[in-house]
Design an enzyme around this catalytic site. Structure first.
Site, short mmCIF file in Angstrom:
data_model
loop_
_atom_site.label_atom_id
_atom_site.label_comp_id
_atom_site.label_asym_id
_atom_site.label_seq_id
_atom_site.Cartn_x
_atom_site.Cartn_y
_atom_site.Cartn_z
N LYS A 26 33.86 40.00 43.79
CA LYS A 26 34.55 41.17 44.32
C LYS A 26 35.23 40.71 45.61
O LYS A 26 34.59 40.53 46.65
CB LYS A 26 33.58 42.31 44.60
CG LYS A 26 34.28 43.58 44.99
CD LYS A 26 33.31 44.74 44.96
CE LYS A 26 33.93 46.08 45.26
NZ LYS A 26 34.92 46.15 46.30
N ASP A 51 37.45 40.73 48.87
CA ASP A 51 37.60 41.79 49.86
C ASP A 51 39.05 41.86 50.33
O ASP A 51 39.42 41.26 51.33
CB ASP A 51 36.65 41.52 51.04
CG ASP A 51 36.30 42.81 51.74
OD1 ASP A 51 36.73 43.88 51.28
OD2 ASP A 51 35.58 42.74 52.75
N ARG A 109 47.87 50.38 45.52
CA ARG A 109 47.10 51.35 44.76
C ARG A 109 47.42 52.79 45.19
O ARG A 109 47.46 53.69 44.37
CB ARG A 109 45.61 51.04 44.97
CG ARG A 109 44.70 52.02 44.31
CD ARG A 109 43.26 51.54 44.40
NE ARG A 109 42.40 52.50 43.77
CZ ARG A 109 41.87 53.55 44.38
NH1 ARG A 109 42.13 53.74 45.65
NH2 ARG A 109 41.11 54.39 43.73
N TYR A 156 44.91 37.15 43.54
CA TYR A 156 44.07 36.80 42.39
C TYR A 156 44.19 37.92 41.36
O TYR A 156 43.98 39.09 41.68
CB TYR A 156 42.61 36.66 42.82
CG TYR A 156 42.32 35.37 43.54
CD1 TYR A 156 42.06 34.20 42.83
CD2 TYR A 156 42.31 35.32 44.93
CE1 TYR A 156 41.80 33.01 43.48
CE2 TYR A 156 42.05 34.13 45.59
CZ TYR A 156 41.79 32.98 44.86
OH TYR A 156 41.54 31.80 45.50
S1 IVH Z 1 38.29 45.89 38.93
C1 IVH Z 1 38.77 50.14 37.48
N1 IVH Z 1 37.76 43.45 39.79
O1 IVH Z 1 37.36 46.49 44.44
C2 IVH Z 1 38.58 48.79 37.97
N2 IVH Z 1 38.22 45.13 41.38
O2 IVH Z 1 35.75 48.91 44.78
C3 IVH Z 1 38.78 48.55 39.42
N3 IVH Z 1 38.17 44.39 43.70
O3 IVH Z 1 39.96 48.81 43.99
C4 IVH Z 1 39.13 47.19 39.78
N4 IVH Z 1 37.70 42.28 43.28
O4 IVH Z 1 40.54 46.55 45.08
C5 IVH Z 1 38.08 44.71 40.12
N5 IVH Z 1 37.30 41.26 40.44
C6 IVH Z 1 37.60 42.51 40.75
C7 IVH Z 1 37.77 42.92 42.11
C8 IVH Z 1 38.08 44.26 42.36
C9 IVH Z 1 37.95 43.19 44.25
C10 IVH Z 1 38.46 45.62 44.49
C11 IVH Z 1 39.65 46.43 44.00
C12 IVH Z 1 39.09 47.78 43.66
C13 IVH Z 1 37.85 47.82 44.49
C14 IVH Z 1 36.83 48.78 43.93
#
Ligand code: IVH
Length: 690
Positions: free
Chosen positions: A134, A136, A155, A247
């Site tokens: 995840k 940041d 977004r 990414y």
């Molecule tokens: S999936 C519906 N994959 O985390 C799916 N999000 O807390 C949402 N983020 O808004 C996104 N790394 O900005 C996804 N590998 C990853 C991610 C990721 C960072 C962020 C993204 C999202 C937020 C949600």
């Protein structure tokens, strides 16, 4: 010559020219392909094969050829990453499918509960998960049409975002186009969408904040804010400098995830040339997911960017559909969040540090505490206002957070039975702890400053700035060397650096013949650096790396800069009254003039003046519609090279509007305001006029 012979010669010339044109067209095309290949190696795969200088040479060559053939410039050429800026703010964009957020799990139990719910709702089928970091940062959606990048959007509220295309184009890990053959190889149609995270790597974040500090601008609190702030800057060339990275983690076709399994999407994205984070894995049960989470937590401190957890996604898009959504988040994915990197400790004392500009920073001296694998003994308290806001006293227990920022900070006071309050109130000293000079706080400013120009702390910091890698690049001139040089009186100002010799250096502690010789060689090498570095190195308030470059290009010599009036300084790109006044004040001070004169004996005081014509000096142009023989960038260059300025909005101050085919509302505005409207022929004539 007979008329027939004349005709033949003319025909041959026309043919020759056509052949030359064809060869150059091919050359341009090949160069673009080579540059794209190396950009991909460098920015996406992190595996460069060319030295930077060689890459720059290719880019220069392409720029040269394109300048000779502006009609051959295409939007996806590697030279066209920085283009026009958006006129006013960012237009709104409706997403093809809402950009949702994620539900969070904070511990193993919550994750196991989620896994059970998913398995129950999905039926009996075998489930697989894809685990990813995840990152940041901030999520972005990139739309490609016919293989070309059409739009980049933030977004926003999830349904409607902002169109930040001009900024997205500057990010080198985002392909401007994907060739048909590559799309075929990836099994992806030519219209598609990529979603992912824009981040600022830690190194870029630190460099940017250092630069901001030098320019006395407020620093970004962490890389996420820096990335989110940068993507919304209305100046694409600033975005280009800040080294954002992208990414990808979703591929969509017709607003639906594509193809049927998420791990295949990631593979396809990689094939198309997008950056996919290498730290991901396919897991066949929740125990494997937990293994991945534990492994990445170990990795966390070694990564060159910030992560705040792991995202777990159901692999099959069919199962995803069956699971659906709850409110704002999908049921088929979850974010496992790592604990914030914070700790508690007791403030044993509050010390005061003095910076290059004389700014006093209160710093908490802590009982050592380990946070995220690093022992922390100091945390910044920023300034007196922050101390008052937190109501911190010496002896207090406090919570400390380690963000992406190098220096940890105190975030709040803890007060309970085990953590009794401290009693000693801290006051900013009235005298500088370094030199005993007067400390003042300017009305309306948060900072206290030492006003003694000869304060040794200021001297030390200004030498460190001068010697820094991005400035005069004198390796070996680090903190301990500078401390010794200044405390022994061997370097009392910047020019003294160039009067150091073997004998002086050998009189210092822990300096042998070899290190003395190395340092002298580094100092010698710095003498060759261009004028812009010297200007930057002087440490003039608000003059950062970029401004120094513009000043050098405009004035072409230190003498011209030194004697420039506030008005002429403001003719320089991006220099307004604040910067112009600061430069003039700097050179008005006799001590600074003397120093600069002495530096002139050793350093490059002549630069390359960027030759600009004067035909359009003082004139402002606005371009609207499509020009037949010029891209926007080429027209802008033509105007600027002739000394004119191109602006994006028509106002009373606009001198000319250059209108091409399909002009926009700017033409109406020009007519309304009575601004002269010209076509591209007239633009050429004006630019050529003497
Ligand atoms: S999936 C519906 N994959 O985390 C799916 N999000 O807390 C949402 N983020 O808004 C996104 N790394 O900005 C996804 N590998 C990853 C991610 C990721 C960072 C962020 C993204 C999202 C937020 C949600």
């Amino acid at each position: 010559m007979t008329p027939a012979a004349k005709d033949r010669v003319t025909n041959d010339r026309v043919k020759d020219r056509a052949v030359k044109h064809q060869i150059e067209e091919r050359q341009i095309d090949e160069l673009r392909q080579t540059i794209r290949h190396h950009e991909h190696l460098y920015y996406v795969l992190d595996a460069p094969e060319l030295p930077d200088a060689e890459f720059d040479r290719l880019m220069q060559e392409l720029k040269r050829l394109e300048a000779a053939h502006p009609e051959l410039i295409t939007k996806d050429s590697p030279t066209q990453r920085v283009g026009g800026k958006p006129a006013e703010g960012f237009p709104k964009v409706v997403h093809s499918r809402p950009m949702l957020s994620l539900d969070n799990a904070y511990n193993e139990q919550e994750l196991r509960d989620w896994d059970r719910r998913v398995r129950e709702s999905a039926g009996n089928e075998k489930l697989e998960y894809v685990c990813e970091l995840k990152l940041d940062g901030m999520s972005l959606a990139l739309t490609y049409q016919n293989g070309h990048l059409l739009k980049g959007a933030t977004r926003g509220d999830g349904t409607v975002g902002e169109d930040v295309t001009s900024n997205v184009r500057t990010m080198r890990s985002v392909p401007l186009s994907v060739p048909a053959s590559v799309l075929k190889k990836g099994g992806v149609p030519a219209d598609f969408e990529v979603r992912g995270e824009v981040i600022m790597p830690l190194l870029a974040f630190e460099r940017m904040n250092e630069d901001r500090e030098r320019q006395e601008l407020s620093k970004f609190a962490n890389p996420r804010n820096a990335a989110a702030g940068t993507i919304r800057v209305l100046e694409p060339n600033i975005v280009a400098q800040r080294r954002l990275d992208f990414y990808s983690y979703f591929l969509l076709v017709d607003g639906k995830l594509y193809p049927e399994h998420h791990d295949d999407s990631l593979k396809a994205l990689q094939t198309l040339g997008f950056k996919v984070n290498a730290n991901h894995r396919l897991a066949s049960d929740i125990d494997q997911v937990l293994e991945f989470i534990a492994k990445c937590e170990q990795l966390r401190d070694k990564l060159p960017y910030e992560i705040d957890g792991v995202v777990i996604k159901v692999n099959s898009t069919r199962t995803q559909q069956r699971l659906g959504f709850t409110g704002k988040a999908p049921r088929w994915a979850i974010a496992y969040k790592y604990a914030a990197r914070s700790g508690t400790s007791r403030i044993e004392d509050i010390l005061v540090q003095v910076g290059r500009t004389g700014k006093l920073t209160p710093v908490a001296a802590l009982k050592p505490v380990s946070i995220g694998g690093t022992t922390v003994t100091r945390a910044t308290l920023h300034n007196q206002d922050e101390i008052d806001r937190l109501e911190v006293k010496i002896g207090d227990w406090v919570m400390i957070e380690r963000g992406g920022d190098v220096i940890p900070k105190v975030v709040k006071v803890i007060s309970d039975k085990e953590h009794p309050r401290g009693h000693k109130i801290f006051h900013m000293p009235e005298r500088c702890p370094e030199c005993g000079g007067h400390v003042v706080r300017v009305e309306g400013e948060a900072d206290h400053r030492c006003v003694n120009t000869a304060c040794p702390a200021k001297l030390r910091e200004s030498i460190l700035h001068f010697a820094a890698r991005s400035v005069m690049n004198i390796e070996g001139m680090g903190e301990s060397m500078v401390n010794q040089l200044s405390s022994r009186g061997l370097v009392k100002d910047l020019a003294d650096i160039y009067e150091l010799n073997q004998e002086k250096l050998l009189s210092l502690e822990r300096v042998g013949e070899k290190s003395a010789a190395n340092l002298l060689r580094e100092i010698e090498q710095s003498r060759k650096l261009p004028l812009e570095r010297v200007i930057y190195g002087l440490g003039i308030r608000f003059v950062g790396e970029r401004t120094a470059k513009f000043l050098s290009e405009h004035f072409g010599s230190m003498d011209a800069l030194m004697n420039a009036s506030v008005e002429s300084l403001q003719e320089v790109d991006e220099v307004g009254p604040r910067i112009a006044n600061s430069i003039q004040e700097f050179f008005a001070e006799p001590r600074n003039r003397d120093l600069v004169k002495r530096l002139g004996k050793y350093l490059n005081f002549k630069g390359e003046k960027k030759q600009r014509g004067t035909a359009l000096a003082g004139k402002t142009f606005v371009i609207t519609g499509t020009l037949a023989n010029y891209s926007r960038e080429a027209a802008k260059k033509l105007v600027e090279d002739a000394g004119g300025k191109v602006s994006s909005a028509v106002s009373k101050k606009t001198d000319y509007v250059i209108a091409g085919e399909d002009p926009g509302s700017k033409l109406d505005k020009a007519r309304e305001l009575g601004v002269q409207v010209i076509d591209e022929k007239e633009m050429e004539q004006l630019a050529k006029a003497k």
